[in-house]
Design an enzyme around this catalytic site. Structure first.
Site, mmCIF file in Angstrom:
data_model
loop_
_atom_site.group_PDB
_atom_site.id
_atom_site.type_symbol
_atom_site.label_atom_id
_atom_site.label_comp_id
_atom_site.label_asym_id
_atom_site.label_seq_id
_atom_site.Cartn_x
_atom_site.Cartn_y
_atom_site.Cartn_z
ATOM 1 N N ASP A 5 35.829 45.426 62.383
ATOM 2 C CA ASP A 5 35.518 44.308 61.089
ATOM 3 C C ASP A 5 34.079 44.613 60.826
ATOM 4 O OD1 ASP A 5 35.016 42.140 59.435
ATOM 5 O OD2 ASP A 5 35.407 40.901 61.185
ATOM 6 N N ASP A 55 33.446 43.556 53.678
ATOM 7 C CA ASP A 55 34.091 42.997 54.809
ATOM 8 C C ASP A 55 35.584 43.623 54.928
ATOM 9 O OD1 ASP A 55 35.130 41.473 56.634
ATOM 10 O OD2 ASP A 55 35.845 39.876 55.329
#
Length: 504
Positions: A329, A111
């Site tokens: 992201d 992440d």
């Protein structure tokens, strides 16, 4: 870890007694059998010529076993990657870490949209007990690791985390704690612990070695929302942000890793890919600066082109502020466009293909019935950033195949709209099948198209005054636990050197 003196002597045509080599093979076989719980036939895989074996042959053996061609040292940390962007299969990419003493394995989502590594702990409320990803979930138990320690509110690392909202102190027990809320409504809270991270570092002389470093990470005692579901459950989230509590920041501050990391997420054939602490090198890389003083990896998106035509979108739509901007992201499956840009984007796509395909709406998403290849019908899309860098999206980079109707495939726009918000998020749909380099030292992000099933050249500069290169990306075997084997083999090599001197 192999000593530097050993690495520098790699060109020596050193020879060793045959019994030492047999010992290595016996130990290796027993370790592999222990790790895989399988019965293996022991074979002498290195021929014994005149009872002596050259060091070069041993290096070749290690190179083949590790599955990579190494050019020199580099201090590159290499992680295995599993998962896929496909929301109908997995919808996330994850890796495997080893933490604690003795080390235990944990699967964590990759992440780049958050900072902190956290793992579910043994006292967790809401942590899934099983996973639809067919992986074994483990809860971290601070009491079972001899190197684990709690992090107090007075710890300078906790104080640094307070500045970035990654940590806090409630005054209860003087314990450094955290609470994170994610964009999908899920959340987690817990406290910080410090323990050893075990990782594989590529060294000089065609070797990998087991390394360890103390890190601070979150011990989750509460999970809510989608984090409680078992279908895509992992042990935690591996935050790759640039704040001080991210693992990349912690390791670089200790001189264990460069202040740059890269990934190449494979989109097809089961997914997987490459994740390294280091800079992947490719001739066609393009870079754009990071927007300074932002908590995420914000880029300065200037315009969007469809089929070579720049869309009529007010550039201020993409400007960065506290409530809008463009974020990279890897923890987001699809991609999202700012509210005011979404309609213009979808309209341009539909207008371009309306004579060839049949547009349909499916659950509020713009979709198309297609009887031929999407790459033959749909246009290229270009996201144009500051510095002249463009991210070219082919149709599979912005479309998702949903189903089929009467022999026609249903493909839908993979970009979504966040109602009432000016945020653009580039998730795995866009990032897949590309090398993405996060160069924190130079505050820039780069990319190029790439077949992520292939190995890559990686550069790592650990303030040594020179840039060093390795070829990485195919080391890890998903069913194996390489760390202990690599550590013992590395130690054995040191013992061999000593034995060779004693018996020569």
């Amino acid at each position: 870890m192999v000593s530097r003196s050993f690495c520098k002597r790699r060109e020596m045509a050193a020879v060793f007694p045959a019994w030492i080599m047999v010992t290595i093979l016996v130990l290796e076989a027993s370790l592999v059998m222990g790790g895989f719980q399988a019965s293996l036939k022991l074979e002498r895989r290195i021929p014994l010529v005149s009872h002596e074996v050259e060091l070069g042959r041993l290096r070749e053996f290690d190179r083949l076993r590790h599955g990579r061609l190494l050019q020199s040292s580099g201090g590159v940390v290499d992680f295995p990657v599993r998962g896929t962007y496909d929301p109908f299969l997995v919808g996330l990419y994850y890796t495997k870490l080893q933490i604690g003493s003795p080390p235990k394995e944990y699967y964590v989502q990759i992440d780049t949209g958050s900072d902190v590594l956290w793992i579910g702990c043994n006292s967790c409320n809401g942590c899934p007990e099983s996973s639809g990803l067919q992986i074994e979930l483990n809860l971290y138990d601070p009491g079972s690791s001899s190197t684990s320690s709690l992090v107090s509110c007075s710890d300078q690392r906790c104080n640094a985390g307070v500045q970035s909202s990654d940590s806090g102190c409630s005054g209860q027990g003087n314990q450094c704690s955290y609470t994170f809320q994610y964009g999908d409504g899920s959340g987690t809270s817990g406290y910080y612990v410090a323990d050893l991270l075990h990782f594989s570092t590529i060294l000089e002389g065609s070797m990998t070695a087991n390394s360890t470093a103390p890190i601070l990470f979150g011990c989750s005692v509460l999970q809510t929302g989608d984090l409680t579901k078992s279908d895509r459950a992992v042990d935690g989230i591996f935050g790759f942000g640039q704040q001080s509590l991210s693992v990349i920041s912690q390791l670089s501050s200790q001189g264990m890793a460069p202040r740059v990391f890269s990934h190449c997420l494979r989109g097809k054939n089961g997914g997987g890919g490459i994740l390294v602490f280091g800079e992947i090198l490719e001739p066609n890389m393009v870079y754009t600066p990071l927007v300074p003083s932002q908590p995420h990896y914000n880029l300065d998106l200037r315009s969007i082109s469809v089929g070579g035509q720049v869309l009529s979108i007010d550039p201020s739509v993409f400007s960065t502020s506290s409530s809008q901007g463009t974020i990279v992201d890897s923890g987001t499956t699809l991609a999202y466009l700012a509210d005011e840009a979404y309609d213009a984007f979808v309209d341009a796509i539909t207008k371009t293909v309306s004579q060839t395909v049949r547009p349909v709406l499916s659950k509020g998403n713009q979709c198309y019935l297609i009887t031929s290849s999407v790459t033959d019908i749909f246009p290229q899309v270009s996201l144009n950033f500051a510095g002249g860098a463009s991210l070219i999206l082919n149709p599979p980079d912005y479309l998702v195949q949903q189903s089929s109707i009467g022999g026609a495939a249903v493909w839908c726009i993979g970009f979504q709209k966040i109602q009432g918000q000016g945020i653009t998020i580039l998730g795995d749909l866009v990032l897949k099948d590309k090398i993405i380099v996060y160069d924190l030292a130079n505050q820039r992000i780069g990319w190029t198209d790439y077949d992520c099933s292939m190995s890559v050249n990686v550069s790592a500069n650990l303030n040594s005054g020179r840039t060093e290169f390795v070829n990485a990306g195919q080391m890890s075997n998903d069913g194996s636990s390489p760390y202990q084997l690599q550590s013992i083999i590395a130690s054995l090599l040191n013992m061999i050197m000593l034995a060779a001197l004693l018996f020569s």
